[in-house]
Design an enzyme around this catalytic site. Structure first.
Site, PDB file in Angstrom:
ATOM      1  CG  ASP A 128      30.838  47.896 -68.472  1.00 15.60           C
ATOM      2  OD1 ASP A 128      30.693  46.564 -68.878  1.00 15.60           O
ATOM      3  OD2 ASP A 128      32.117  48.208 -68.217  1.00 15.60           O
ATOM      4  CD  GLU A 131      34.854  43.264 -70.419  1.00 14.73           C
ATOM      5  OE1 GLU A 131      35.801  42.471 -70.686  1.00 14.73           O
ATOM      6  OE2 GLU A 131      34.492  44.312 -70.956  1.00 14.73           O
ATOM      7  CD  GLU A 132      34.281  47.282 -72.614  1.00 16.58           C
ATOM      8  OE1 GLU A 132      35.689  47.290 -72.578  1.00 16.58           O
ATOM      9  OE2 GLU A 132      33.921  47.009 -73.363  1.00 16.58           O
TER      10      GLU A 132
END
Ligand SMILES: [Zn+2]
Length: 445
Positions: free
Chosen positions: A90, A154-155
């Site tokens: 992402d 992850e973001e």
């Protein structure tokens, strides 16, 4: 035994890393944190290319569309611990109006690949693909088992990504003791003539706080000695003004010692009266590598209270972005208790652990050697990341994380500004360097 003397990073591998970076950028995996991100097309893209290299990638989802990919390469030494190589699929949002090229074009212009994810971190996702496919072409196997994980989310919270993998699929990471991923081994131009490669060996923990002040609601014209807005504002001012004490972790102390030597500064970082701030003041540009991580921090970021000018609200809230060093969590919470005072409650809105990885380990020595082999004039140094990565989630499986996403960048290229920034881009030459270094490290690991 894998042959580490030859270089299988052939013309095809060097072409592929550029193509893969560009094509992954073109797959829009914007993660706004609202749950509308779809990593699946990017996951299928990498899975197809891993399968073509003879691997058996598993596609794993906690939420439909939020796809993770995990594959294992069997090493030649079954007694060796496995190594995790992970990259997220992402990216953070990008406003195309602000950009020189469209952020999801993946355009290659004048030897530079442009677009969201060019450094964070579709570049490394592509490097890993190019390396393992070259190994397949040349019949190369690494010594250690290598587990490759491409993650979603992850973001944002990692709840659909590495957090889900660590909680629900720990068996896929069996035997993994160490991991490498983003935010390290990029060239950092310090004083003229000195190129540093900071390799991350630690991360500060996340402490996002919610503060709630309570008081007596009432008319704005009346005497009120329990005003929630006043109480909250006082607490926020104390937090914002607080001077956090220096707390040196082993990684940061090692970083300061090495940077002092490289800058010709005579100091003893182990002496009782050592003044870290005084040393940092002499480091020039390299100060940026250590300044954010010699102490905890807490920055007020959001405030909310009231609905009408002549009504005193009974409650007021604020949010604070706090970061805690390894070993300094108890001090952080005690300090918050004191700074908020008796009239304001605080709680963790979101909390993630700090990480500390050894810098005197054989793995760290091999990471350094791989970089310095391909840039003999460069100097590796340890550093601690001010923020966090998926390594936090994988640490629950006992995996020690290093930040190692090698890139050789030209002077003037502001790597730090590329992260989540406008006109994110990466030179083709930097990608080629990364492929060579990763190949060498992963085979010698
Ligand atoms: Zn990232």
């Amino acid at each position: 035994m894998a042959d580490v003397t030859t270089t299988p990073m052939d013309a095809q591998a060097l072409d592929e890393v550029v193509t893969f970076t560009s094509e992954l950028i073109r797959i829009d995996t914007t993660n706004r944190g609202a749950g509308d991100c779809r990593e699946r097309p990017a996951a299928e893209y990498v899975a197809e290319r891993l399968a073509a290299a003879g691997l058996e990638p598993a596609l794993l989802e906690r939420t439909p569309g939020r796809t993770n990919v995990v594959a294992r390469i069997e090493g030649t030494d079954p007694s060796a611990d496995a190594l995790l190589v992970h990259g997220h699929l992402d990216v953070v949002p990008a406003e195309s109006a602000d950009w020189t090229v469209h952020p999801f074009s993946g355009e290659v212009r004048d030897g530079v690949v442009w677009g969201r994810g060019a450094v964070d971190m579709k570049n490394m996702d592509a490097m890993v693909l190019a390396v393992v496919r070259a190994w397949a072409r040349h019949g190369i196997r690494p010594r250690r088992d290598i587990v490759i994980a491409y993650t979603a989310d992850e973001e944002a919270s990692a709840i659909d990504g590495s957090g889900y993998l660590a909680d629900s699929h720990p068996g896929l990471f069996e035997g993994c003791t160490e991991g490498i991923s983003e935010s390290g081994a990029f060239s950092f131009h310090a004083v003229p003539g000195m190129t540093l490669y900071p390799i991350a060996a630690g991360e500060r923990g996340t402490a996002w706080l919610k503060l709630t002040a309570r008081g007596t609601a009432g008319h704005g014209s009346k005497v009120n000695r329990a005003n929630a807005v006043t109480r909250l504002a006082a607490a926020i001012a104390r937090i914002g003004d607080h001077e956090w004490p220096v707390r040196l972790t082993p990684t940061v102390r090692a970083a300061l010692a090495e940077l002092a030597v490289l800058h010709g500064i005579d100091t003893d970082v182990h002496a009782p009266g050592f003044d870290a701030d005084a040393l940092i003041a002499k480091l020039g540009p390299a100060a940026a590598l250590v300044e954010p991580t010699v102490r905890n921090s807490a920055n007020p970021t959001m405030l909310a209270a009231g609905y009408k000018i002549n009504v005193i609200p009974g409650q007021a809230t604020a949010y604070v972005d706090g970061r805690m060093l390894p070993g300094a969590e108890d001090e952080f919470t005690a300090t918050m208790d004191r700074l908020t005072g008796p009239d304001v409650d605080w709680e963790f809105h979101h909390r993630e652990v700090p990480l500390q990885a050894p810098v005197d380990s054989p793995t760290f020595a091999r990471l350094r050697a791989a970089v310095e082999r391909f840039d003999p004039d460069g100097r590796t140094v340890p550093y601690c990341m001010p923020g966090g990565t998926d390594a936090k989630q994988f640490s629950r499986l006992g995996i020690t994380g290093y930040g190692f996403s090698p890139l050789k960048l030209p002077p003037g290229f502001d790597y730090a500004a590329m992260f989540h920034g406008v006109d994110e881009r990466v030179p083709v030459e930097a990608l080629h360097f990364g492929v060579h270094v990763l190949d060498h490290y992963l085979r010698s690991a």
